[in-house]
Design a protein around this motif. Structure first.
Motif: not given
Length: 101
Positions: A17, A19, A68, A73, A75, A95-96, A98-100
């Protein structure tokens, strides 16, 4: 530069990941033949995949590039074979999501 990088590895398998608030957290772009943005929970993303060969497709890499809440990002999920329950694209989508949140 404010790039943050998180790596999770197990043997040859890797989830990364990247960022950044200032700019894109990578120095190269993946070239895709058919660039069609995806939308996950209202967030537009460029999602792609690369395979090791065309005869017996074993996924080598899946990735997503997106922005976002002011953070950009990238990933990537590398060398994660399908094990009957979860494959690389499934890991990426989880994963996406959870990140958003």
């Amino acid at each position: 530069c404010d790039d943050c990088h998180f790596y999770y590895t197990k043997g040859q398998q890797e989830i990364a990941i990247h960022a950044s608030k200032i700019g894109v957290p990578y120095d190269y772009m993946y070239r895709l033949d058919n660039l069609i943005p995806s939308n996950i929970n209202g967030v537009e993303m460029i999602i792609g995949e690369f395979y090791s060969n065309n005869v017996s497709p074993q996924m080598d890499l899946v990735f997503a590039d997106f922005s976002h809440k002011g953070i950009q990002y990238r990933v990537t999920v590398k060398n994660v074979p399908f094990d009957g329950s979860k494959d690389a694209p499934s890991w990426l989508v989880d994963i996406l999501a959870e990140l958003i949140k």
